[in-house]
Motif scaffolding. Structure first.
Motif, short mmCIF file in Angstrom:
data_model
loop_
_atom_site.label_atom_id
_atom_site.label_comp_id
_atom_site.label_asym_id
_atom_site.label_seq_id
_atom_site.Cartn_x
_atom_site.Cartn_y
_atom_site.Cartn_z
N LEU A 123 0.85 -1.18 0.00
CA LEU A 123 0.00 0.00 0.00
C LEU A 123 0.89 1.23 0.00
CD1 LEU A 123 -2.70 -1.06 2.61
CD2 LEU A 123 -2.70 -1.41 0.15
N ILE A 124 0.57 2.19 -0.85
CA ILE A 124 1.41 3.38 -1.00
C ILE A 124 0.52 4.62 -1.00
CG2 ILE A 124 3.24 2.21 -2.28
CD1 ILE A 124 2.00 3.34 -4.85
N TYR A 125 1.15 5.79 -0.80
CA TYR A 125 0.48 7.08 -0.92
C TYR A 125 1.51 8.11 -1.35
CZ TYR A 125 2.47 8.75 3.53
OH TYR A 125 3.34 9.15 4.52
N ASN A 126 1.05 9.34 -1.59
CA ASN A 126 1.92 10.44 -2.05
C ASN A 126 2.72 10.00 -3.28
OD1 ASN A 126 3.02 13.04 -1.98
ND2 ASN A 126 4.78 12.35 -0.80
N GLY A 135 4.60 14.73 -5.27
CA GLY A 135 3.53 13.76 -5.15
C GLY A 135 2.18 14.41 -5.40
N LYS A 136 1.43 13.90 -6.35
CA LYS A 136 0.13 14.45 -6.72
C LYS A 136 -1.03 13.52 -6.38
CE LYS A 136 1.69 18.23 -8.77
NZ LYS A 136 1.34 19.60 -8.31
N PHE A 137 -0.78 12.23 -6.38
CA PHE A 137 -1.84 11.26 -6.18
C PHE A 137 -1.83 10.76 -4.74
CE2 PHE A 137 -0.91 11.08 -10.69
CZ PHE A 137 -2.17 11.04 -11.27
N LEU A 138 -3.03 10.34 -4.27
CA LEU A 138 -3.17 9.62 -3.00
C LEU A 138 -2.65 10.46 -1.83
CD1 LEU A 138 -1.86 6.19 -4.31
CD2 LEU A 138 -4.23 6.93 -4.16
N ARG A 139 -3.23 11.65 -1.66
CA ARG A 139 -2.84 12.52 -0.56
C ARG A 139 -4.01 12.82 0.37
NH1 ARG A 139 0.23 17.22 -3.81
NH2 ARG A 139 -1.27 18.39 -2.58
N ALA A 140 -5.22 12.39 0.05
CA ALA A 140 -6.38 12.63 0.89
C ALA A 140 -6.34 11.72 2.12
CB ALA A 140 -7.66 12.40 0.10
N PRO A 141 -7.01 12.10 3.21
CA PRO A 141 -6.98 11.25 4.41
C PRO A 141 -7.57 9.87 4.14
CG PRO A 141 -8.62 12.97 4.60
CD PRO A 141 -7.81 13.30 3.42
N GLY A 142 -6.84 8.84 4.53
CA GLY A 142 -7.28 7.47 4.32
C GLY A 142 -7.03 6.94 2.93
N PHE A 144 -4.97 5.42 -0.29
CA PHE A 144 -3.84 4.52 -0.54
C PHE A 144 -4.01 3.89 -1.91
CE2 PHE A 144 -7.05 1.94 1.50
CZ PHE A 144 -7.08 0.79 0.72
N GLY A 145 -2.91 3.50 -2.48
CA GLY A 145 -2.91 2.78 -3.75
C GLY A 145 -2.30 1.40 -3.56
N LEU A 146 -2.57 0.53 -4.49
CA LEU A 146 -2.10 -0.86 -4.42
C LEU A 146 -1.28 -1.17 -5.66
CD1 LEU A 146 -2.14 -3.63 -3.00
CD2 LEU A 146 -4.22 -4.14 -4.30
N ILE A 147 -0.06 -1.63 -5.44
CA ILE A 147 0.80 -2.03 -6.55
C ILE A 147 0.41 -3.45 -6.97
CG2 ILE A 147 3.17 -2.43 -7.30
CD1 ILE A 147 4.10 -0.43 -5.27
N LEU A 148 -0.06 -3.58 -8.20
CA LEU A 148 -0.54 -4.87 -8.68
C LEU A 148 0.55 -5.68 -9.36
CD1 LEU A 148 -4.00 -3.73 -10.11
CD2 LEU A 148 -3.51 -4.80 -7.91
N LYS A 149 1.27 -5.05 -10.27
CA LYS A 149 2.36 -5.77 -10.93
C LYS A 149 3.35 -4.77 -11.50
CE LYS A 149 -0.11 -6.32 -15.34
NZ LYS A 149 -0.56 -7.30 -16.35
N ARG A 150 4.54 -5.28 -11.83
CA ARG A 150 5.61 -4.44 -12.35
C ARG A 150 6.26 -5.10 -13.55
NH1 ARG A 150 9.36 -3.52 -7.23
NH2 ARG A 150 9.05 -5.77 -7.19
N THR A 151 6.77 -4.23 -14.41
CA THR A 151 7.61 -4.68 -15.51
C THR A 151 8.98 -4.03 -15.34
OG1 THR A 151 6.91 -2.86 -16.96
CG2 THR A 151 5.59 -4.88 -17.01
N LYS A 152 9.81 -4.09 -16.36
CA LYS A 152 11.13 -3.48 -16.25
C LYS A 152 11.07 -1.95 -16.26
CE LYS A 152 13.69 -7.30 -18.36
NZ LYS A 152 14.61 -7.70 -19.46
N THR A 153 10.01 -1.37 -16.82
CA THR A 153 9.93 0.09 -16.92
C THR A 153 8.67 0.67 -16.31
OG1 THR A 153 8.93 -0.14 -19.12
CG2 THR A 153 11.33 0.12 -19.02
N LEU A 154 7.62 -0.14 -16.09
CA LEU A 154 6.35 0.39 -15.63
C LEU A 154 5.84 -0.41 -14.43
CD1 LEU A 154 4.56 0.93 -19.06
CD2 LEU A 154 5.67 2.68 -17.66
#
Length: 254
Positions: A123-126, A135-142, A144-154
């Motif tokens: 779980l991540i924020y900011n 940081g522009k995303f996920l700054r409101a109270p409560g 959070f974002g969820l990292i689903l998967k990763r590649t070499k660049t994205l």
């Protein structure tokens, strides 16, 4: 996060405050483009490290920020003898160690890292929109974002809105959830509190005279008798998108 009085510091840092000119709903020409804004209590803006590149040290305490619903964490760096503000995550307390641009894999609460150094499923924020940006995303109270998967660049992240979006793997985010998750349950005790927040009263169109609004006038409590429109007669919800097409008759030979 339930506020703990032992973790809070009431006086903010004078060196991290500055004047903030509120637009009060007006554009650069001074014309009102966003209604029902204005007034409110005087505020001083806190300089917050949203890039999270060099802010690291010990958490001295939490502070209230009048410009946002989330709490701020004051970080003291014993090496440089400086103080900085960051958006506080949940379950953070005095004495915790905060690091920036860390390369350790794990679930360290409040540590900022690039997405390539954060475990999948964390779980991540900011979250910044691109490398070396605030940081522009996920700054409101409560939030959070969820990292689903990763590649070499994205990296694919699910945002609070439910949207799935790809980000550069070198963008910086912070482990945890934004503090003050119970802010959505706060209720205003009186009408003056809404004015303190800079919200001006909203008058319904049906309560006006017909010269002031298309919904105005009528005998008794009349709801207008038409779809919702602006004071200038334009649809408030946009034009109708439904098309009632006549179905063609089937070619049936008897």
């Amino acid at each position: 996060m339930k506020p703990n009085k032992q973790n809070f510091i009431t006086p903010p840092l004078k060196s991290k405050k500055k004047a903030w000119n509120k637009a009060t709903g007006r554009n650069n020409k001074g014309r009102i483009t966003a209604w029902h804004r204005g007034g409110g209590h005087c505020r001083l803006y806190r300089n917050i490290d949203l890039k999270r590149k060099s802010t690291q040290g010990i958490v001295v305490g939490l502070e209230y920020d009048p410009n946002r619903s989330a709490f701020l964490a004051r970080i003291f760096n014993p090496d440089t003898k400086t103080h900085n503000y960051i958006i506080a995550p949940t379950k953070i307390q005095k004495g915790d160690i905060i690091r920036s641009n860390s390369k350790r894999n794990g679930l360290q609460n409040g540590h900022s890292k690039t997405l390539q150094n954060i475990l999948t499923g964390s779980l991540i924020y900011n979250l910044s929109i691109s490398p070396k940006k605030d940081g522009k995303f996920l700054r409101a109270p409560g939030a959070f974002g969820l990292i689903l998967k990763r590649t070499k660049t994205l990296a694919k992240i699910r945002l609070k809105s439910g949207q799935y979006r790809w980000f550069n793997i070198k963008t910086i985010a912070t482990n945890g959830i934004v503090s003050n998750t119970d802010s959505c349950f706060t209720k205003l005790q009186k009408a003056g509190q809404s004015r303190w927040l800079g919200r001006r009263p909203v008058v319904r169109g049906v309560a006006m005279n017909p010269i002031d609004h298309p919904h105005g006038g009528g005998e008794g409590k009349t709801s207008g008798g038409r779809s919702s429109v602006t004071p200038w007669g334009k649809p408030t919800k946009g034009p109708s998108t439904r098309t009632n097409r006549i179905q063609p008759k089937p070619n049936v030979k008897i």
